[in-house]
Design an enzyme around this catalytic site. Structure first.
Site, PDB file in Angstrom:
ATOM      1  N   LYS A 295       0.855  -1.179   0.000  1.00 54.91           N
ATOM      2  CA  LYS A 295       0.000   0.000   0.000  1.00 54.91           C
ATOM      3  C   LYS A 295       0.895   1.234   0.000  1.00 54.91           C
ATOM      4  CE  LYS A 295      -4.517   0.876   0.257  1.00 54.91           C
ATOM      5  NZ  LYS A 295      -5.596   0.164  -0.436  1.00 54.91           N
TER       6      LYS A 295
ATOM      7  N   GLY B 116     -21.210   6.702   4.660  1.00 56.05           N
ATOM      8  CA  GLY B 116     -20.255   7.081   3.609  1.00 56.05           C
ATOM      9  C   GLY B 116     -20.840   6.777   2.252  1.00 56.05           C
TER      10      GLY B 116
END
Length: 346
Positions: free
Chosen positions: A80, A177
């Site tokens: 990542k 969200g």
């Protein structure tokens, strides 16, 4: 700032701190494990409060990608990256080209793609300096629809395990969200007959989902108190924590956010409360599955990608069954499954 003795470090193979004075780039690239293949995971841009928060985030996310790729049966390791800064202020071609040059220096040990606040267009700029990026327009493209579809299938698997059916009629879902993935999830849920309750920090995103799907808007903090069947966290992580768990009335937690449990122990807390949890890196793997098919020797196929994404239903069904049999939280069962695959191969 301690790194090696943090639990999140977990024997990462490589953590690279990157900077470029001319563009203002400040970034961290974390390569957790490459046993199954090159590390693959998106790049996110975030205005972290301090460097330590950025390190903590990238280490957790990188390890999560190792497990996500393994459980999704992909020949990828886990990695990542994070670019530190406000996406509304620092984005530039110069910055993304500088980040592309940093990727190139890793010589293929890590491939990046889009993530929070990074678009396919941003990745295309990185691609001017390196081929070590995935998720490009004209190839696999935007992964969001595939992540949304996989998350929807994960909720179906949870319903099937807990209630013995996959019928969304009368099922109430609280979606926290409303980004691109969550919007797609809301469409799947609405089309299936679910009743939606939604919240977001962006009023325009709320208005769109209310208008398009007849959802009911609620306050940011009120989302935890609703009398619903499913809580779907689809924003940033750690929303399942000591403060929110006592307030939850939902009996299923299944959403597309990463790192939903604030701490590992919260998985057992919610299991004891009778809440069925779909482990985040299992249910939200649709996007990385789609990215994989960009690398397929026969060329990208959305049909092949969708078929692979549909396997998320079966994987979660297996995890739920093992959790019930072993009386162990689902996130630990998922970790054990990932570790078995990493040890034994795909």
């Amino acid at each position: 700032m301690a790194v090696f003795n943090r639990v999140e470090f977990d024997n990462h193979e490589q953590v690279v701190f990157c900077s470029d004075e001319e563009s203002g780039l400040k970034a961290i690239i974390a390569v957790h494990n490459t046993k199954l293949g090159p590390a693959v995971g998106g790049c996110r841009m975030w205005d972290y409060a301090n460097d330590e928060d950025a390190v903590y985030d990238v280490l957790r996310l990188s390890k999560g990608m190792t497990y996500k790729n393994a459980v999704a049966r992909l020949p990828f390791g886990g990695g990542k990256s994070v670019i530190i800064g406000n996406a509304k202020e620092i984005k530039s071609e110069q910055l993304f080209r500088a980040f592309g040059r940093q990727l190139e220096r890793l010589n293929g040990s890590y491939y990046s793609a889009e993530d929070v606040n990074i678009t396919c267009a941003d990745v295309a700029i990185m691609n001017k300096e390196t081929n070590y990026v995935l998720g490009l327009e004209g190839k696999s493209g935007n992964p969001s629809p595939f992540t949304a579809y996989g998350t929807f299938l994960g909720i179906k698997a949870a319903l099937q395990h807990q209630r013995g059916h996959q019928d969304f009629s009368g099922i109430k879902v609280a979606v926290q969200g409303l980004g691109a993935v969550a919007y797609g999830l809301c469409k799947h849920l609405a089309d299936a007959g679910a009743e939606l309750f939604v919240t977001d920090i962006n009023q325009a995103a709320i208005d769109r989902v209310v208008s398009d799907f007849g959802a009911t808007a609620v306050g940011i903090d009120d989302i935890y108190d609703l009398d619903v069947d499913v809580y779907a966290p689809c924003a940033l992580g750690a929303t399942v924590n000591d403060l929110t768990i006592p307030r939850l009335k939902a009996t299923i937690i299944a959403g597309c956010a990463n790192n939903q449990l604030a701490e590992s122990r919260h998985g057992e807390v919610i299991r004891e409360k009778g809440i069925l949890y779909a482990p985040d890196y299992v249910i939200n793997a649709g996007g990385i599955i789609n990215v994989y098919y960009e690398t397929a020797p026969e060329g990208y196929s959305s049909d092949a990608s969708n078929k692979h994404v549909e396997g998320i239903f079966n994987t979660l069904t297996e995890i739920f069954a093992r959790s019930e049999k072993e009386q162990k939280s689902t996130h630990l069962i998922a970790d054990e499954l990932a570790q078995e695959i990493i040890k034994n191969g795909l």
